[in-house]
Structures are given as structure tokens and as C-alpha cells.
Design an enzyme around this catalytic site. Structure first.
Site, PDB file in Angstrom:
ATOM      1  N   HIS A 123       0.339  58.134  50.001  1.00  0.00           N
ATOM      2  CA  HIS A 123      -0.506  57.759  51.134  1.00  0.00           C
ATOM      3  C   HIS A 123      -0.623  59.006  52.023  1.00  0.00           C
ATOM      4  O   HIS A 123       0.301  59.821  52.067  1.00  0.00           O
ATOM      5  CB  HIS A 123       0.200  56.633  51.882  1.00  0.00           C
ATOM      6  N   ASP A 200       9.203  56.295  50.492  1.00  0.00           N
ATOM      7  CA  ASP A 200       8.231  55.547  51.285  1.00  0.00           C
ATOM      8  C   ASP A 200       8.232  54.124  50.742  1.00  0.00           C
ATOM      9  O   ASP A 200       7.691  53.853  49.671  1.00  0.00           O
ATOM     10  CB  ASP A 200       6.851  56.207  51.146  1.00  0.00           C
ATOM     11  N   GLN A 203       5.291  49.705  50.692  1.00  0.00           N
ATOM     12  CA  GLN A 203       4.755  48.680  49.788  1.00  0.00           C
ATOM     13  C   GLN A 203       5.815  48.031  48.922  1.00  0.00           C
ATOM     14  O   GLN A 203       5.518  47.065  48.222  1.00  0.00           O
ATOM     15  CB  GLN A 203       3.678  49.295  48.877  1.00  0.00           C
ATOM     16  N   LYS A 226       4.124  44.783  57.027  1.00  0.00           N
ATOM     17  CA  LYS A 226       3.797  44.530  55.617  1.00  0.00           C
ATOM     18  C   LYS A 226       4.851  43.618  54.992  1.00  0.00           C
ATOM     19  O   LYS A 226       4.859  43.367  53.800  1.00  0.00           O
ATOM     20  CB  LYS A 226       3.717  45.852  54.852  1.00  0.00           C
ATOM     21  N   CYS A 364      -6.515  55.424  52.091  1.00  0.00           N
ATOM     22  CA  CYS A 364      -5.722  56.548  52.629  1.00  0.00           C
ATOM     23  C   CYS A 364      -5.020  57.325  51.529  1.00  0.00           C
ATOM     24  O   CYS A 364      -3.900  57.825  51.713  1.00  0.00           O
ATOM     25  CB  CYS A 364      -4.708  56.074  53.665  1.00  0.00           C
TER      26      CYS A 364
END
Lengths: 407, 143
Positions: A123, A200, A203, A226, A364
Site C-alpha cells: 500500500h 503491515d 488487512q 478494519k 492505493c
């Protein structure tokens, strides 16, 4: 709580509405998930009963607010299997968590000629902070290439790793493709050469069981919104020994031990990194989101989401003109695709007219789109409250739209 | 030739037939894109692009017997439909008509809620560019 889909859907007020005269089907979960009633209730109750600034307050409300705030920190610790709550720092979101690492760890430990490795599927928030750091320090940014399915090329990754590698910052699960990266192996290989690893987890944290001790990552960044929690709140996990070595990020209240005009000494972790009044209400409400996920268990959530993704793949693969983007063997419930002859923006708007909310564009991840030679995709991403019949409506809608250009 | 107001009224009544059904309205807008004349490939260049958020629009203008001729294209079908509406209203008119045109049909058919905020911003950018072309031709005529 047992896995009863009707009961789960009953917990999410926003799902029960019509858009453009059609029942809402919400498939934009990778952008943000909806919030269960318990989160909304916690927010309201905080402001109705407990609103107060935390830490150092000499009164009952401040005590309660502080206790609830720190209870969430402990709940996050438990959620990701960290050793101690002090390793959990609250931020504005994944983006701020990554920037915090770049601006503190990065500025102190990464210098001229040092190397940072990321992957093609990052991202922008896991690209730009490193570009900024590299520009400032004269460090080098290296990128792991991927195959057509959207999986990193392991051999190429091994070639990029050198004794100059100071950090590998990689996405656990891709927001645009759904690919789950082999992060445990990445961490092991990076550590073997003395590099630190940032994951990261924006997600992955809502879909996959996370155990930071087992993974052995040095940092994990993720967002509450999220994960069925409030917006404007994120987490940075870091190993104590790494966090302690890092200089502070923002200067101000809370992060200090003692201030004189000559010199300031800094507070202990995690407070060293939480300058100013934090997002107290959202932190407190986030615990209700974590409790919701824990009560269902990620194992059951993932089994449900995997079944939805499999059903979608099966129905969509038969549609003439359907082009899947991202076909990795290990995926979270993200279905990215294009329709031959059509712009993703048009497809998204036509699905919206059918009450189906998806995201379109580059997500993104412009370098990733460039790798696939496309401008963008249509992305349908599934969460715990989605149903098979919603997937069927999506497939019907996509089939109807695809027929316009694929007869 | 009908006036700008007359053409706008025609469009509004066409959209009224579609009623509140967003899906058929969008399909109709996409079909309208088919009315656009083929765009010259040689003009498909960076300087002719009006950038929206997700869709690209190419727009060029020429002057013939004191009237402005527009040609445009887009990489998305819905946007093509929107351009074809603008061209239907503004093409082949005197610069001063274009500059002073009050394009109320957009509001009257509730275009904002049909196409959403991103495309509405794009639509506003297209109108602005068309009026700028008209202004340039007017300046040239008066020179």
C-alpha cells in the site's frame, strides 16, 4: 457466541438499509468494516458516564477512563499474543504506525547506503514513508518482485537480502489482491542477516490468527476500523527492546518524565510514543470490537470468509469477460477483478445501482497496478457478516454487466 | 436550431421517463456515450486531458463560422455518456451562448445523486473547460 449468521447480522445496524431502493450489500470491508452495536454502545456510554482525561487525574471519572483505556491495551496485547501491554502503542492508524517507525527507528538506525526492502504489493502507506526516509538518509529502497498470481518471488527476495539490509517492511495480507505473504519465513530470513521486520497487518488482523511471538516480527502495524472498531485509531506493536532504543515520535504531554527548559527526560514505553491526549473514547470502544472477534474466534470467521470467497470464485469464473486479478494460493477474502472492455469505475457504479458496495481504482497500490499493466480493479471484500446469497447477487450483477461488452 | 434551454428541457423530460430507477438511468447514460463522434487518435494526448479522479476525458474544440465545435472522449462509458449530454447542449453554438449557458438540466435530473460526488466533480471540470474554450474563441473573435 456460536456462529449464527442471522444473529451476527443483527449486531450490525448499518447493514439493514436500502440504497437506491435495493437492500444494501456491503462488500467494501477491506476499506473499512462496519461496527457492531457493542462498539457503538461503548462509545456512547463513555461520553455519557466516564468522559475524562486519562492518567494523573485525581478523581473517579479519570480513574475509570484510565482503567478502561488500559484494559483495551491489555486486550490488544492478548489479541496479538504480545509479551506485555507496554509493547502496544496507540496511534491514528496503520499509516501513522508505519510513519512512527520510519521517523524514529528509521532516523536513528538507518543511514547512508543502508537498505530497506518492501514488496511490489505494498500500500502507498508502506512505500512513501520509506521513500521519504531514504531520500533524507541516502538509504536504498529495494522491491521484491511478484509473479502473475500476485505472490512474492522468494528467490528474488533472498537475492535482495544483504548485510546492509536494515529493515524489511512487508504487508501481511495484500489489500488489493488478498495475497497472504509467507511472513514467518520472511522474518526468519531477514533476522538471519540482522535486519528488523515490520508487518503491515491492516488487512490480516481481522482474518488471520496473529501471534507476534510465534511470528517473531519486530513491529506490527494495524488499524481498528478494519477490525470492526472505530475509525481514527491504530496500533503499533514493537518488541520492548526495540521500542526502548527508539527516540520519541511527537513531543508534548504524556510522553515526558520530567521537563525543564534545559532538558527533558522521556517517559517509559508505551507512553513515550503517546504524546498528547489520545483518542480515549475510540480506544475504549475498540475493546468491544476485539471482544466481538474473540467471541467468534478467527478460526470460525476465516472458515466463513473462505467459504464466501470460494463461492464467489466458483460463480464468477464462469462469467464471460471476467478477469480475476490476484490468484495467489493463500488469500484472505478479497476478490479483485476486471471485466473485459469495461472501466472498473463504471462497473463499480453499476453495482452501486444494484445496492452492492465495492471499491474501484488503484486501491492505493499504483506500483502494483502498473506491474499488472492495469489502471485499477473492482474489489469486493468479504467480512464475517456477509452471506452466500449476497455473493450470488454480486455474481448475477457482474454477469449482467459483463454481457454489455462480452456477448 | 433549438436553444440551449430547449435542448436542456428535452433532456430533462427524457430522464423523467426513467423515473427513480438508478440502474436504468445509468444504463441509459452509458448508451448515450455511443452518440459521440469517433475521437481523432492524434488528439488523444496529455495536453487535451481533463483529469477526473478515476476517469480520463479528452476534449478538443474548434471554431467554424463563428461557432464552437467540440469533440470529446473518455476511457469510461458513463463519463462518455455525460460528455455526450454536454456536447448535445453546447456544441455548434456561439461562444457567448456557451459562456452564459446556465446548465440547469444537471440539477433538474438529479445528476449528482445518480453519478456520485467523484464524477460530479469531473462533470464540473468538463463544463469549465468547455466554457474556457468558448471564452478563448470569443477573445479571438473580438481581437
Amino acid at each position: 457466541m456460536s456462529f449464527n449468521l442471522d444473529q451476527i447480522r443483527g449486531l450490525f445496524p448499518v447493514l439493514h438499509q436500502e440504497v437506491h431502493g435495493k437492500p444494501l450489500i456491503y462488500f467494501d470491508n477491506a476499506a473499512t468494516t462496519q461496527k457492531p452495536k457493542a462498539v457503538l454502545k461503548a462509545l456512547q456510554e463513555y461520553y455519557e458516564k466516564d468522559n475524562s482525561n486519562i492518567h494523573r487525574g485525581a478523581h473517579a471519572l479519570a480513574d475509570r477512563a484510565t482503567r478502561y483505556y488500559e484494559e483495551t491495551r491489555e486486550a490488544v496485547r492478548d489479541f496479538i499474543g504480545a509479551r506485555e501491554a507496554a509493547e502496544i502503542i496507540f496511534t491514528k492508524g496503520t499509516t501513522e504506525s508505519i510513519n512512527l517507525v520510519a521517523q524514529t527507528f528509521g532516523r536513528k538506525f538507518i543511514g547512508k547506503g543502508d537498505e530497506i526492502i518492501i514488496s511490489t504489493m505494498e500500500h502507498h502507506s508502506n512505500i512513501v514513508p520509506w521513500q521519504m526516509l531514504c531520500e533524507e538518509k541516502g538509504a536504498i529502497l529495494k522491491v521484491i518482485p511478484i509473479n502473475e498470481a500476485g505472490e512474492i518471488l522468494w528467490k528474488e527476495f533472498e537475492k535482495l537480502l544483504t548485510p546492509n539490509t536494515k529493515l524489511v517492511s512487508i504487508v501481511h495480507a495484500s489489500n488489493a489482491l488478498g495475497t497472504i505473504n509467507p511472513v514467518k519465513e520472511v522474518i526468519e530470513a531477514a533476522h538471519a542477516l540482522g535486519a528488523k521486520v515490520l508487518l503491515d497487518g491492516a488487512q490480516s488482523t481481522s482474518h488471520l490468527d496473529i501471534d507476534v511471538l510465534d511470528l517473531n516480527c519486530d513491529f506490527l502495524a494495524f488499524s481498528a476500523h478494519k477490525l470492526y472498531g472505530p475509525t481514527g485509531l491504530g496500533v503499533l506493536y514493537g518488541k520492548r527492546e526495540v521500542l526502548e532504543e527508539m527516540p520519541p515520535f511527537l513531543g508534548g504531554g504524556e510522553m515526558i518524565k520530567e521537563v525543564t527548559f534545559e532538558k527533558t527526560t522521556y517517559n517509559e514505553i508505551p507512553f513515550k510514543f503517546e504524546a498528547g491526549t489520545p483518542n480515549i473514547a475510540d480506544v475504549i470502544a475498540f475493546k468491544a470490537a476485539l471482544d466481538f472477534v474473540q467471541s467468534l474466534t478467527k478460526t470460525k470467521i476465516r472458515a466463513h470468509e473462505d467459504a464466501l470467497l470460494a463461492h464467489a470464485n466458483e460463480l464468477m469464473s464462469g462469467i464471460k469477460g471476467f478477469i480475476p486479478v490476484g490468484t495467489a494460493s493463500e488469500k484472505v477474502s478479497v476478490l479483485s477483478f476486471n471485466i473485459n472492455g469495461m472501466h472498473p469505475f463504471d462497473v463499480g457504479q453499476m453495482l452501486d445501482a444494484k445496492g452492492i458496495a465495492v471499491r474501484t481504482g488503484h486501491h492505493c497500490t499504483q506500483p502494483l497496478m502498473k506491474r499488472f499493466g492495469i489502471e485499477g480493479t473492482v474489489r469486493a471484500s468479504f467480512a464475517v457478516y456477509n452471506t452466500k446469497s449476497e455473493i450470488e447477487k454480486l455474481a448475477e450483477g457482474v454477469a449482467q454487466i459483463a454481457r454489455l461488452k462480452n456477448k | 436550431m433549438s436553444t440551449i434551454k430547449e435542448v436542456q428541457d428535452e433532456i430533462v423530460s427524457e430522464f423523467e421517463i426513467l423515473g427513480d430507477d438508478k440502474e436504468s438511468t445509468i444504463f441509459y447514460i452509458m448508451e448515450l456515450g455511443g452518440n459521440l463522434k469517433p475521437f481523432p487518435e492524434s488528439e488523444r494526448k496529455e495536453e487535451n486531458i481533463i483529469k477526473g479522479c478515476q476517469s480520463k476525458v479528452w476534449l478538443i474544440a474548434d471554431e467554424k463560422e463563428g461557432k464552437v465545435q467540440f469533440q470529446a472522449d473518455s476511457n469510461t462509458d458513463i463519463t462518455k455518456g455525460l460528455i455526450s449530454l454536454l456536447i448535445r447542449v453546447l456544441d455548434n453554438r456561439r461562444p457567448d451562448e456557451i459562456i452564459h449557458a446556465d446548465l440547469n438540466f444537471i440539477q433538474k435530473i438529479g445528476m449528482g445523486s445518480i453519478i456520485g460526488s467523484q464524477r460530479s466533480n469531473g462533470l464540473a471540470a468538463m463544463i469549465k473547460q468547455m466554457k474556457l474554450y468558448a471564452l478563448a474563441f470569443q477573445t479571438k473573435q473580438n481581437a
